[in-house]
Design a protein around this motif. Structure first.
Motif, PDB file in Angstrom:
ATOM      1  N   GLN A  13       0.789  -1.258   0.096  1.00 37.27           N
ATOM      2  CA  GLN A  13      -0.054  -0.040   0.136  1.00 37.27           C
ATOM      3  C   GLN A  13       0.920   1.270  -0.103  1.00 37.27           C
ATOM      4  O   GLN A  13       0.682   2.185  -0.769  1.00 37.27           O
ATOM      5  CB  GLN A  13      -0.987  -0.100   1.352  1.00 37.27           C
ATOM      6  N   CYS A  93      -8.151   4.920  -3.771  1.00 37.94           N
ATOM      7  CA  CYS A  93      -9.520   3.794  -3.478  1.00 37.94           C
ATOM      8  C   CYS A  93     -10.493   4.009  -4.556  1.00 37.94           C
ATOM      9  O   CYS A  93     -11.257   3.421  -4.834  1.00 37.94           O
ATOM     10  CB  CYS A  93     -10.064   4.567  -2.147  1.00 37.94           C
ATOM     11  N   LYS A 102     -10.255  -2.918  -7.072  1.00 39.38           N
ATOM     12  CA  LYS A 102     -11.097  -3.008  -5.853  1.00 39.38           C
ATOM     13  C   LYS A 102     -11.635  -4.615  -5.603  1.00 39.38           C
ATOM     14  O   LYS A 102     -11.541  -5.094  -4.651  1.00 39.38           O
ATOM     15  CB  LYS A 102     -12.115  -1.901  -5.618  1.00 39.38           C
ATOM     16  N   LYS A 118      -6.661   0.038   4.330  1.00 33.92           N
ATOM     17  CA  LYS A 118      -6.937   1.357   3.859  1.00 33.92           C
ATOM     18  C   LYS A 118      -6.848   2.299   4.874  1.00 33.92           C
ATOM     19  O   LYS A 118      -6.222   3.593   4.866  1.00 33.92           O
ATOM     20  CB  LYS A 118      -8.038   1.571   2.936  1.00 33.92           C
ATOM     21  N   ALA A 196     -10.335   8.722   3.268  1.00 39.50           N
ATOM     22  CA  ALA A 196     -10.233   7.402   2.551  1.00 39.50           C
ATOM     23  C   ALA A 196     -11.503   6.610   2.458  1.00 39.50           C
ATOM     24  O   ALA A 196     -11.915   5.872   1.644  1.00 39.50           O
ATOM     25  CB  ALA A 196      -8.949   6.628   3.164  1.00 39.50           C
TER      26      ALA A 196
END
Length: 269
Positions: A13, A93, A102, A118, A196
């Motif tokens: 990430q 995102c 996703k 996230k 987010a």
């Protein structure tokens, strides 16, 4: 094994964030703004007035103290803070949803882990960027204005504002600066999580940015502005700052929880 996978997901990430040009550009921007404030103070106090005032005392002219004339860089930085963080931790995102990545990630790790990852990265990255930027400003202020003795005010309990917060802040400036930097970084972390969370559940870029900005900016306009939370050496006491800080952080957390519940229970992947 799960712990190792979690670390791997977090590293992946973070790699995605630092490999994105827009994110890197925004991170650099956020690190530079507090430094430019030092340049302005140097110009206004030393060069522009031919040294008549001399160097200001460095611990009273840090970024959050809003010492510079016009507070231009503080307004640029703080008023639009959640939008900057959205570019860094929220955009991916939205991109994940648009590209269908996703779905792949959720199928691979599950929706709960996807959301948790996230949220963790959003908090850590947002907190770190703000903490490093403001910490760098604190350090550079000591270097640039080393030896400075001029202060906006000399503390005198007979003439200064009679609030305990003001007294301990003004008489313990280093500790005060560190505490306020930490508070601002924590709020930034929560703001990053909020942006987010909204990006994950809403997906629509314009709506996410508008909603995130409105939730942040409206409390700034109140009589007891949310900006009081982040400014040291001011006249307001704990009776003003603490309630504002509590209800703001509760509001942001409620938005995060609502967005996550919406994503888990209502949004179909």
């Amino acid at each position: 094994m799960g712990h190792l996978l979690g670390k791997g997901n977090m590293r992946q990430q973070l790699n995605r964030i630092i490999s994105d040009k827009k994110s890197i550009g925004m991170i650099i921007f956020m690190l530079v703004i507090p430094i430019l404030d030092i340049v302005q103070i140097y110009y206004q106090d030393i060069i522009k007035i031919n040294g008549e005032m001399g160097k200001p005392y460095p611990l009273y002219v840090t970024f959050l103290s809003c010492y510079s004339q016009g507070h231009i860089f503080q307004m640029i930085y703080l008023c639009f803070l959640p939008l900057y963080l959205l570019v860094i931790v929220g955009e991916e995102c939205i991109v994940d949803y648009i590209t269908g990545y996703k779905n792949i990630l959720i199928c691979k790790m599950g929706k709960n882990k996807y959301i948790l990852q996230k949220m963790k990265s959003a908090f850590i990255v947002s907190f770190t960027i703000v903490f490093v930027g403001l910490g760098l400003n604190l350090i550079l202020s000591q270097v640039v204005f080393n030896g400075g003795t001029n202060t906006p005010l000399k503390y005198d309990s007979f003439v200064m504002v009679e609030t305990f917060l003001f007294e301990i802040s003004y008489t313990h400036p280093l500790t005060t600066n560190i505490v306020y930097i930490l508070i601002t970084a924590i709020f930034a972390g929560v703001l990053g999580m909020m942006g987010a969370a909204l990006a994950i559940s809403i997906h629509e870029r314009k709506m996410v940015y508008a909603l995130t900005f409105a939730i942040w900016f409206i409390p700034i306009l109140f009589k007891n502005s949310s900006m009081h939370i982040f400014q040291p050496f001011m006249e307001y006491g704990f009776n003003v700052v603490v309630p504002v800080a509590i209800w703001c952080i509760v509001l942001y957390i409620l938005v995060i929880i609502t967005a996550i519940i919406w994503e888990k229970k209502i949004v179909e992947v």
